[in-house]
Design a protein around this motif. Structure first.
Motif, PDB file in Angstrom:
ATOM      1  N   ILE A 140       0.754  -1.197  -0.066  1.00 19.28           N
ATOM      2  CA  ILE A 140      -0.081   0.026   0.060  1.00 19.28           C
ATOM      3  C   ILE A 140       0.919   1.443   0.086  1.00 19.28           C
ATOM      4  CG2 ILE A 140      -1.701   1.280   1.466  1.00 19.28           C
ATOM      5  CD1 ILE A 140      -3.064  -1.320   2.187  1.00 19.28           C
ATOM      6  N   ASN A 141       1.863   1.077   0.806  1.00 19.49           N
ATOM      7  CA  ASN A 141       2.642   2.543   1.002  1.00 19.49           C
ATOM      8  C   ASN A 141       4.199   2.238   1.178  1.00 19.49           C
ATOM      9  OD1 ASN A 141       3.615   5.127   1.874  1.00 19.49           O
ATOM     10  ND2 ASN A 141       1.872   5.487   2.564  1.00 19.49           N
ATOM     11  N   LYS A 142       4.949   2.569   0.065  1.00 19.93           N
ATOM     12  CA  LYS A 142       6.349   2.208   0.083  1.00 19.93           C
ATOM     13  C   LYS A 142       7.302   3.646   0.588  1.00 19.93           C
ATOM     14  CE  LYS A 142       5.945  -1.207  -3.842  1.00 19.93           C
ATOM     15  NZ  LYS A 142       4.534  -0.807  -3.696  1.00 19.93           N
ATOM     16  N   LEU A 143       6.422   4.484   0.913  1.00 25.65           N
ATOM     17  CA  LEU A 143       6.995   5.720   1.431  1.00 25.65           C
ATOM     18  C   LEU A 143       8.148   5.595   2.687  1.00 25.65           C
ATOM     19  CD1 LEU A 143       4.533   8.571   0.906  1.00 25.65           C
ATOM     20  CD2 LEU A 143       6.230   8.045  -0.426  1.00 25.65           C
ATOM     21  N   LEU A 144       7.562   4.643   3.348  1.00 26.10           N
ATOM     22  CA  LEU A 144       8.551   4.110   4.635  1.00 26.10           C
ATOM     23  C   LEU A 144       9.779   3.640   4.083  1.00 26.10           C
ATOM     24  CD1 LEU A 144       5.891   2.428   7.048  1.00 26.10           C
ATOM     25  CD2 LEU A 144       6.789   5.005   6.793  1.00 26.10           C
ATOM     26  N   ILE A 145       9.974   3.065   3.079  1.00 27.29           N
ATOM     27  CA  ILE A 145      11.177   2.511   2.301  1.00 27.29           C
ATOM     28  C   ILE A 145      12.067   3.793   1.822  1.00 27.29           C
ATOM     29  CG2 ILE A 145      12.592   1.023   1.015  1.00 27.29           C
ATOM     30  CD1 ILE A 145      10.165  -0.779   0.886  1.00 27.29           C
ATOM     31  N   VAL A 174      15.954   5.776   2.428  1.00 30.02           N
ATOM     32  CA  VAL A 174      16.868   6.263   1.392  1.00 30.02           C
ATOM     33  C   VAL A 174      16.957   7.628   1.569  1.00 30.02           C
ATOM     34  CG1 VAL A 174      17.001   6.653  -1.260  1.00 30.02           C
ATOM     35  CG2 VAL A 174      15.868   4.366  -0.434  1.00 30.02           C
ATOM     36  N   LEU A 175      16.129   8.603   2.013  1.00 33.64           N
ATOM     37  CA  LEU A 175      16.641   9.997   2.346  1.00 33.64           C
ATOM     38  C   LEU A 175      17.227  10.145   3.732  1.00 33.64           C
ATOM     39  CD1 LEU A 175      12.953  11.541   1.497  1.00 33.64           C
ATOM     40  CD2 LEU A 175      15.199  11.518  -0.123  1.00 33.64           C
ATOM     41  N   ASP A 176      17.845   9.067   4.065  1.00 34.47           N
ATOM     42  CA  ASP A 176      18.751   9.159   5.182  1.00 34.47           C
ATOM     43  C   ASP A 176      20.142   9.076   4.751  1.00 34.47           C
ATOM     44  OD1 ASP A 176      20.598   8.815   7.493  1.00 34.47           O
ATOM     45  OD2 ASP A 176      18.966   7.487   8.651  1.00 34.47           O
ATOM     46  N   PRO A 177      20.854  10.084   4.876  1.00 35.71           N
ATOM     47  CA  PRO A 177      21.986  10.198   4.253  1.00 35.71           C
ATOM     48  C   PRO A 177      23.208   9.140   4.773  1.00 35.71           C
ATOM     49  CG  PRO A 177      21.888  12.229   5.731  1.00 35.71           C
ATOM     50  CD  PRO A 177      20.636  11.447   5.603  1.00 35.71           C
ATOM     51  N   TYR A 192      22.503  13.306  -5.224  1.00 37.26           N
ATOM     52  CA  TYR A 192      22.426  12.845  -3.905  1.00 37.26           C
ATOM     53  C   TYR A 192      22.904  11.174  -3.899  1.00 37.26           C
ATOM     54  CZ  TYR A 192      20.004  11.385   0.381  1.00 37.26           C
ATOM     55  OH  TYR A 192      19.834  10.674   1.519  1.00 37.26           O
ATOM     56  N   LEU A 193      22.431  10.627  -4.555  1.00 40.87           N
ATOM     57  CA  LEU A 193      22.806   9.014  -4.705  1.00 40.87           C
ATOM     58  C   LEU A 193      24.032   8.672  -5.118  1.00 40.87           C
ATOM     59  CD1 LEU A 193      19.398   7.671  -6.177  1.00 40.87           C
ATOM     60  CD2 LEU A 193      20.108   7.713  -3.937  1.00 40.87           C
ATOM     61  N   MET A 194      24.694   9.688  -5.965  1.00 38.34           N
ATOM     62  CA  MET A 194      26.093   9.354  -6.479  1.00 38.34           C
ATOM     63  C   MET A 194      27.023   9.605  -5.325  1.00 38.34           C
ATOM     64  SD  MET A 194      26.475  10.217 -10.450  1.00 38.34           S
ATOM     65  CE  MET A 194      25.900  12.103 -10.126  1.00 38.34           C
TER      66      MET A 194
END
Length: 747
Positions: free
Chosen positions: A496-501, A505-508, A622-624
């Protein structure tokens, strides 16, 4: 003049008489004549010289503000304005002095008005100077009543009035009706402030909601708003506590809509609810309504609006596992219940504790059967006192009779706990430690938890997977049963909600590398499910970025995309200085000469020659970049993810906007459920006549004042256990002192 003033004048005159100088005259016949205020009397002669009476200090409080004239003790002058008054002991009292001090001396009034004292602010070490203010005292009284959940009538209680007469004599106490009106006025003032804060931030708000039935059988629905402001401070404010007629999906949906309209909230990010079936229909109704308000009211068409309460799911999973050991748990619970059922039984238990030389502080605690984390605390504490329980089973006949009591030919209750029950308890406590720690993390009130949610879930799943193959058949069976529940609820939650994953990812510190690591641990490195999950999360990140980029992109710059051309407008503005163009001089359109900014020309050359990553969008940058390495600090400071994004928001303007919304997602409804504890204390059996509007004002105002007065209002369950142990220790010390006192009296 009142009787009180006459009595005060008489007392002052007596005090002045005692201050008069005593004159002693010696004569040839050794007769002493004592002159006091013009009255003469003779004293019998004595061979000893007469003793002079000691001069007494002034007793009237008025002399704190007046001073006698040095050369004329029949006159005095005001310490503030210098005006002189007659103060002889005959015919002159202190009423004139008191009247001048209270009513006529303007300098004294100005001094009292501007006088300040040093006080310490609540919740900080800062010392500030404060002056007396009747209005400030009334507001402080309102805050005290709201924060401490006191009745309005406390201002009319004799004890409180006596305290104020000593601590603040100038404070004129208002009536309970005045305090109730002041409470509503303060509630409306704070509501206006919070509305302006929400309007000024202009970011999306995440919500949590739940329903509670009060002692008056009225159902209350609470709604809590979660958001991160421009300064990257996390806010969790209760914005509604209203009655509802039923628990249907239509009622819940309309109440949510009414609350958002009242507060002027048009952009909603997520709504966290428990697993009750009416919530799904309520959120579908809310999605349809918000879509009509504005185009960007929802993110990605509201597909990720629904978030399930992680703490509620965890409770369902653990409850399923504890069913297999219900008999052992009930046996220990009954043993604890016996000990805590009377003072005599507790004293008998404490004697066994001393005989077994158990050093554990405090005593056993009883659980709430519907809350498994309290059951964990009960079992964990009872294990420390196992030798005392065993000794009671051998020596205490009442303890044995309690468990052998029969009803209808069968044992009335399970117990006492045997060796096998204690072994099962020991294994349960060790097994549930991971779930208990996760519940504490999910239940945090003023801390970002969305970024660590997926980490905790993966840890739980790995723990269940390893225990399901354990040699311990009991734990293995429990893990298998809980694994089934886990797959049912958590898979459904993340579908239902993948925003928790996304939050992880937004944790540096981890970025996409951590999510990939979890997928490989759960599904296998080369597993198709692992590859599918990685692609799914990357695609969702790109969709989020494109959606936010389209909202924040200036008009007329083309369609938003995840490419370099669609995301470098911010860097272009920075390189152009003022953001008005890519040229150093602004010339008319008719001019043929165009002088290009040297820095812009240099940036283009570097980008082409070095293949600079400036051509990539913020998400790729950010990801690189490398993950943040957190070194251990001797200062004991922890990594602050909100502080990191605040510092780096200039480098990632679009991505930081996503982080502000995602990191504010509440992973549980504990923030809303905590309002029910407050409501239960406000609407008790003695104050059940409060109107729903007043109840809402008290609950909301208390929540707003607490978050403004104190930095952290989270309830630490371990701290509560320590407090209980401390109170038990005090009770034990009191019992010992009472026993010693009785022995001393008997001897």
């Amino acid at each position: 003049m009142s009787n009180y003033s006459r009595v005060q004048d008489n007392l002052d005159c007596v005090a002045d008489d005692l201050e008069h100088e005593v004159e002693v005259n010696d004569n040839e016949n050794d007769l002493a004549t004592i002159v006091t205020g013009g009255n003469k009397r003779k004293k019998s002669s004595s061979s000893k010289p007469p003793l002079l009476r000691k001069k007494m200090a002034p007793r009237s409080p008025v002399w704190q503000h007046f001073t006698r004239v040095p050369n004329d003790h029949t006159k005095c002058k005001c310490n503030y304005c210098g005006q002189e008054f007659e103060c002889g002991t005959v015919g002159y009292g202190t009423s004139t002095l008191r009247t001048h001090n209270r009513e006529r001396c303007q300098k004294f009034k100005d001094l009292q008005k501007n006088q300040t004292i040093l006080t310490q602010d609540v919740g900080s070490d800062e010392v500030v100077a404060r002056g007396f203010s009747q209005e400030a005292c009334r507001r402080a009284t309102v805050k005290m009543i709201v924060l401490d959940e006191l009745p309005f009538s406390v201002v009319e209680n004799a004890g409180f009035r006596h305290f104020c007469s000593v601590a603040a004599p100038r404070y004129l106490l208002p009536s309970r009706r005045t305090i109730s009106r002041d409470t509503l006025e303060m509630y409306l003032e704070e509501k206006v402030k919070l509305k302006s804060l929400l309007a000024g931030n202009k970011q999306r708000v995440s919500l949590t909601t739940d329903i509670w039935t009060s002692i008056t059988t009225a159902s209350y629905m609470v709604i809590t708003a979660h958001f991160i402001d421009r300064d990257w401070n996390l806010h969790r404010k209760i914005i509604s506590f209203n009655t509802v007629n039923d628990h249907s999906s239509e009622t819940i949906g309309k109440q949510l809509e009414k609350c958002l309209i009242d507060w002027g909230i048009e952009r909603v990010f997520t709504v966290s609810v428990d697993n009750a079936s009416p919530n799904e229909g309520a959120l579908r109704y809310l999605i349809d309504r918000v879509k009509t308000w504005r185009d960007d009211g929802l993110v990605l068409n509201g597909d990720y609006l629904h978030v399930r309460c992680c703490a509620h799911i965890l409770n369902l999973i653990v409850t399923e596992g504890l069913k297999e050991l219900e008999q052992s748990i009930v046996s220990v619970r009954n043993a604890v219940k016996y000990v805590r059922s009377s003072t005599a039984r507790m004293q008998a238990f404490q004697i066994r504790v001393q005989q077994e030389k158990i050093k554990c502080r405090g005593s056993v605690i009883l659980d709430c059967p519907t809350r498994w984390n309290s059951t964990y605390s009960m079992l964990n504490t009872a294990l420390k006192f196992k030798p005392a329980f065993d000794r009671m089973a051998l020596e205490d006949n009442l303890y044995d009779a309690y468990f052998n009591e029969k009803e209808g030919g069968k044992k009335k209750r399970e117990g006492p706990p045997l060796y096998s029950d204690w072994e099962n308890t020991r294994r349960i406590v060790k097994f549930l430690k991971t779930f208990h720690d996760a519940t504490l993390q999910f239940s945090s009130s003023l801390k970002v938890t969305s970024n660590i949610c997926y980490n905790l879930i993966c840890q739980i799943e790995q723990s269940l997977g390893s225990l399901s193959t354990s040699n311990d058949s009991l734990l293995s069976f429990m893990a298998i049963k809980m694994k089934e529940k886990f797959n049912k609820y958590w898979d459904g939650c993340f579908k239902i909600n993948k925003l928790l994953i996304i939050a992880s990812v937004l944790d540096p510190r981890g970025k996409m590398k951590f999510a990939t690591h979890c997928f490989e641990k759960l599904y296998g490195k080369d597993n198709a499910k692992c590859v599918e999950m990685k692609e799914m999360i990357k695609n969702l990140l790109i969709k989020l970025y494109e959606s936010y980029n389209a909202q924040y992109k200036p008009s007329g710059s083309g369609s938003a995309s995840g490419s370099a051309s669609g995301s470098t407008s911010e860097s272009q503005n920075l390189t152009s200085g003022s953001g008005s163009g890519s040229h150093f001089w602004d010339l008319d359109d008719d001019d043929d000469v165009m002088i290009e900014d040297p820095f812009s020309e240099f940036s283009k050359a570097v980008a082409v020659s070095e293949d600079s990553p400036e051509l990539s969008n913020e998400l790729d940058l950010y990801l690189m970049e490398k993950t943040e390495k957190i070194a251990k600090s001797n200062l004991g400071t922890k990594f602050d993810i909100l502080l990191w994004w605040r510092v780096n928001s200039a480098n990632y303007p679009i991505l930081s906007s996503i982080a502000r919304d995602v990191l504010a997602i509440p992973v549980s409804t504990v923030a809303s459920e905590s309002a029910f504890s407050t409501g239960g204390r406000i609407l008790d059996q003695y104050r059940s006549s409060l109107t729903p509007d007043m109840v809402e004002a008290l609950v909301l105002l208390q929540n707003w004042l607490r978050t403004s007065l104190f930095v952290d209002t989270t309830t630490d369950l371990n701290k509560l256990v320590e407090d209980n142990e401390f109170m038990d220790q005090l009770a034990e010390e009191l019992r010992k002192s009472t026993t010693v006192d009785q022995l001393c009296r008997s001897t």
